[in-house]
Scaffold this motif. Sequence first.
Motif, PDB file in Angstrom:
ATOM      1  N   THR A  89       0.821  -1.213   0.000  1.00 12.32           N
ATOM      2  CA  THR A  89       0.000   0.000   0.000  1.00 12.32           C
ATOM      3  C   THR A  89       0.850   1.256   0.000  1.00 12.32           C
ATOM      4  O   THR A  89       0.513   2.251  -0.662  1.00 12.32           O
ATOM      5  CB  THR A  89      -0.937  -0.011   1.217  1.00 12.32           C
ATOM      6  OG1 THR A  89      -1.699  -1.216   1.216  1.00 12.32           O
ATOM      7  CG2 THR A  89      -1.887   1.176   1.189  1.00 12.32           C
ATOM      8  N   ASN A  90       1.982   1.239   0.711  1.00  9.16           N
ATOM      9  CA  ASN A  90       2.799   2.446   0.804  1.00  9.16           C
ATOM     10  C   ASN A  90       3.542   2.768  -0.487  1.00  9.16           C
ATOM     11  O   ASN A  90       4.227   3.785  -0.571  1.00  9.16           O
ATOM     12  CB  ASN A  90       3.778   2.348   1.978  1.00  9.16           C
ATOM     13  CG  ASN A  90       4.743   1.182   1.871  1.00  9.16           C
ATOM     14  OD1 ASN A  90       4.738   0.452   0.878  1.00  9.16           O
ATOM     15  ND2 ASN A  90       5.580   1.014   2.871  1.00  9.16           N
ATOM     16  N   LYS A  91       3.434   1.900  -1.497  1.00  9.37           N
ATOM     17  CA  LYS A  91       4.052   2.167  -2.789  1.00  9.37           C
ATOM     18  C   LYS A  91       3.021   2.449  -3.881  1.00  9.37           C
ATOM     19  O   LYS A  91       3.361   2.529  -5.061  1.00  9.37           O
ATOM     20  CB  LYS A  91       4.947   0.994  -3.192  1.00  9.37           C
ATOM     21  CG  LYS A  91       6.115   0.786  -2.225  1.00  9.37           C
ATOM     22  CD  LYS A  91       7.003  -0.361  -2.633  1.00  9.37           C
ATOM     23  CE  LYS A  91       8.163  -0.520  -1.648  1.00  9.37           C
ATOM     24  NZ  LYS A  91       9.038  -1.661  -1.987  1.00  9.37           N
ATOM     25  N   ALA A  92       1.786   2.626  -3.476  1.00 10.75           N
ATOM     26  CA  ALA A  92       0.716   2.861  -4.451  1.00 10.75           C
ATOM     27  C   ALA A  92       0.902   4.167  -5.206  1.00 10.75           C
ATOM     28  O   ALA A  92       0.486   4.292  -6.357  1.00 10.75           O
ATOM     29  CB  ALA A  92      -0.637   2.847  -3.743  1.00 10.75           C
ATOM     30  N   PRO A 108      -9.215  -4.100  -0.156  1.00 13.70           N
ATOM     31  CA  PRO A 108      -9.826  -2.766  -0.118  1.00 13.70           C
ATOM     32  C   PRO A 108      -8.843  -1.651   0.236  1.00 13.70           C
ATOM     33  O   PRO A 108      -8.922  -0.551  -0.328  1.00 13.70           O
ATOM     34  CB  PRO A 108     -10.908  -2.916   0.958  1.00 13.70           C
ATOM     35  CG  PRO A 108     -11.273  -4.365   0.928  1.00 13.70           C
ATOM     36  CD  PRO A 108      -9.972  -5.080   0.661  1.00 13.70           C
ATOM     37  N   LYS A 109      -7.921  -1.911   1.158  1.00 14.87           N
ATOM     38  CA  LYS A 109      -6.968  -0.878   1.559  1.00 14.87           C
ATOM     39  C   LYS A 109      -6.120  -0.415   0.373  1.00 14.87           C
ATOM     40  O   LYS A 109      -5.850   0.788   0.214  1.00 14.87           O
ATOM     41  CB  LYS A 109      -6.069  -1.416   2.672  1.00 14.87           C
ATOM     42  CG  LYS A 109      -5.086  -0.395   3.240  1.00 14.87           C
ATOM     43  CD  LYS A 109      -4.265  -1.007   4.360  1.00 14.87           C
ATOM     44  CE  LYS A 109      -3.245  -0.023   4.915  1.00 14.87           C
ATOM     45  NZ  LYS A 109      -2.412  -0.646   5.988  1.00 14.87           N
ATOM     46  N   LEU A 110      -5.726  -1.342  -0.467  1.00 16.05           N
ATOM     47  CA  LEU A 110      -4.936  -0.981  -1.644  1.00 16.05           C
ATOM     48  C   LEU A 110      -5.779  -0.208  -2.645  1.00 16.05           C
ATOM     49  O   LEU A 110      -5.307   0.756  -3.254  1.00 16.05           O
ATOM     50  CB  LEU A 110      -4.368  -2.238  -2.294  1.00 16.05           C
ATOM     51  CG  LEU A 110      -3.567  -2.032  -3.588  1.00 16.05           C
ATOM     52  CD1 LEU A 110      -2.384  -1.102  -3.362  1.00 16.05           C
ATOM     53  CD2 LEU A 110      -3.099  -3.374  -4.139  1.00 16.05           C
ATOM     54  N   ALA A 111      -7.024  -0.614  -2.831  1.00 15.39           N
ATOM     55  CA  ALA A 111      -7.911   0.098  -3.758  1.00 15.39           C
ATOM     56  C   ALA A 111      -8.080   1.553  -3.328  1.00 15.39           C
ATOM     57  O   ALA A 111      -8.019   2.475  -4.155  1.00 15.39           O
ATOM     58  CB  ALA A 111      -9.264  -0.600  -3.821  1.00 15.39           C
ATOM     59  N   ALA A 112      -8.277   1.770  -2.033  1.00 16.69           N
ATOM     60  CA  ALA A 112      -8.456   3.135  -1.528  1.00 16.69           C
ATOM     61  C   ALA A 112      -7.186   3.961  -1.745  1.00 16.69           C
ATOM     62  O   ALA A 112      -7.255   5.140  -2.130  1.00 16.69           O
ATOM     63  CB  ALA A 112      -8.828   3.094  -0.053  1.00 16.69           C
ATOM     64  N   HIS A 117      -4.277   8.322  -4.775  1.00 18.04           N
ATOM     65  CA  HIS A 117      -3.132   8.815  -5.536  1.00 18.04           C
ATOM     66  C   HIS A 117      -3.484   9.093  -6.992  1.00 18.04           C
ATOM     67  O   HIS A 117      -2.961  10.050  -7.590  1.00 18.04           O
ATOM     68  CB  HIS A 117      -1.999   7.795  -5.467  1.00 18.04           C
ATOM     69  CG  HIS A 117      -1.339   7.712  -4.122  1.00 18.04           C
ATOM     70  ND1 HIS A 117      -0.587   8.729  -3.593  1.00 18.04           N
ATOM     71  CD2 HIS A 117      -1.325   6.713  -3.187  1.00 18.04           C
ATOM     72  CE1 HIS A 117      -0.127   8.387  -2.407  1.00 18.04           C
ATOM     73  NE2 HIS A 117      -0.563   7.158  -2.132  1.00 18.04           N
ATOM     74  N   LEU A 118      -4.342   8.291  -7.573  1.00 18.68           N
ATOM     75  CA  LEU A 118      -4.752   8.530  -8.956  1.00 18.68           C
ATOM     76  C   LEU A 118      -5.534   9.826  -9.097  1.00 18.68           C
ATOM     77  O   LEU A 118      -5.394  10.549 -10.088  1.00 18.68           O
ATOM     78  CB  LEU A 118      -5.580   7.348  -9.464  1.00 18.68           C
ATOM     79  CG  LEU A 118      -4.773   6.084  -9.790  1.00 18.68           C
ATOM     80  CD1 LEU A 118      -5.690   4.874  -9.900  1.00 18.68           C
ATOM     81  CD2 LEU A 118      -3.975   6.267 -11.082  1.00 18.68           C
ATOM     82  N   LEU A 142      -7.102 -12.101  -3.344  1.00 17.40           N
ATOM     83  CA  LEU A 142      -8.357 -12.001  -2.605  1.00 17.40           C
ATOM     84  C   LEU A 142      -8.969 -13.384  -2.459  1.00 17.40           C
ATOM     85  O   LEU A 142      -8.936 -14.193  -3.395  1.00 17.40           O
ATOM     86  CB  LEU A 142      -9.315 -11.084  -3.373  1.00 17.40           C
ATOM     87  CG  LEU A 142     -10.661 -10.741  -2.720  1.00 17.40           C
ATOM     88  CD1 LEU A 142     -10.453  -9.715  -1.604  1.00 17.40           C
ATOM     89  CD2 LEU A 142     -11.632 -10.199  -3.773  1.00 17.40           C
ATOM     90  N   GLU A 143      -9.537 -13.662  -1.302  1.00 16.41           N
ATOM     91  CA  GLU A 143     -10.248 -14.922  -1.124  1.00 16.41           C
ATOM     92  C   GLU A 143     -11.467 -14.936  -2.049  1.00 16.41           C
ATOM     93  O   GLU A 143     -12.180 -13.940  -2.158  1.00 16.41           O
ATOM     94  CB  GLU A 143     -10.685 -15.100   0.320  1.00 16.41           C
ATOM     95  CG  GLU A 143      -9.532 -15.302   1.295  1.00 16.41           C
ATOM     96  CD  GLU A 143      -8.756 -16.585   1.029  1.00 16.41           C
ATOM     97  OE1 GLU A 143      -9.359 -17.554   0.496  1.00 16.41           O
ATOM     98  OE2 GLU A 143      -7.550 -16.626   1.349  1.00 16.41           O
TER      99      GLU A 143
END
Length: 243
Positions: A89-92, A108-112, A117-118, A142-143
Motif C-alpha cells: 500500500t505504501n508504494k501505491a 480494499p486498503k490498496l484500492a483506496a 493517488h490517482l 483475494l479470497e
Amino acid sequence: MDTTLRERWETLRARVDDACRAAGRDPGEVRVLPVSKTFGPDLIREALDLGLHRFGENKVQEIKDKAAVFGSQEPAPEIDWVMIGHLQTNKAGVVARLAAEVQSLDRPKLAAALDRHLRAENRAIDVLVQIKTSDEPSKYGLEPDLLLPFLDELAGYPTLRVRGLMTLAINTTDPQRVRGCFARLRRLRDTAAEAGHDLPRLSMGMSGDFALAITEGATEVRIGTSLFGARPYPDSYYWPEKN
C-alpha cells in the motif's frame, strides 16, 4: 545454439496460437504480456523494436528505474508498465504515477490508496482483481468468497477501471490441479457476470502452464522466461512481506 529475441517471440506466439486452436479458440482472443522483471533496458529496447509495448513487472522499484531510463530518451518510447506483483500500500503512489495497469489488486486498503493517488495525478487506470485460487502460503490474492462484495466496493472508485481477474496457479507438476485453479477463476468470472459485473479479461497462465490456462479461457498469458530467458533470482525474490 542461442536464439534471438525475435526468434523466441515468433516461437512463443506460434505456441500460444497452437494452444488456442487446440482449445477451439481464435488465437486473436489471447494476448501475451511480456514479463520483463529483472531484465534490463537493452532487452526491452529489443522488444520495442518487435512492436511490443506492454511489459509486466513485479517490483515497484523496477518500474520506477526503467521508466526513468526510457522517459529520459527523446522522444520517449510508448511503454505501458503493468504491475503484476504484490503491491504494498505504501508504494501505491509510484504505481499511480507510472503504471498503465495493475493486475494484482487484492484488498480494499490498496484500492483506496490507489484511488487517492490517482485522483491526485488526475489519472485512471485499468485494474484486474487478483484471486487466490490455491492454498499455497506464498500466493497472494483475494479470497474467492470476497469477490462480489469487493467488486461492489470498487464501483465507488472511478479511477479504477475494473477489467477482469488474475490468478497464479498452484506450483505443482500435476496438470489437473493447475488447470483447476484456472477453471476456478473462470467460474468466478461467470458468477460475477451473473451478478452484473462485466469482467471480460482473465489473466492467467505463465511459461510453464499457459496452454492449460488457454483451455480454461485465459484472455492474456504472462510470459517471461520463454521469451526473455532464465532469471538470476529465486522465486522468493518476488514475494515481499504483506503490507
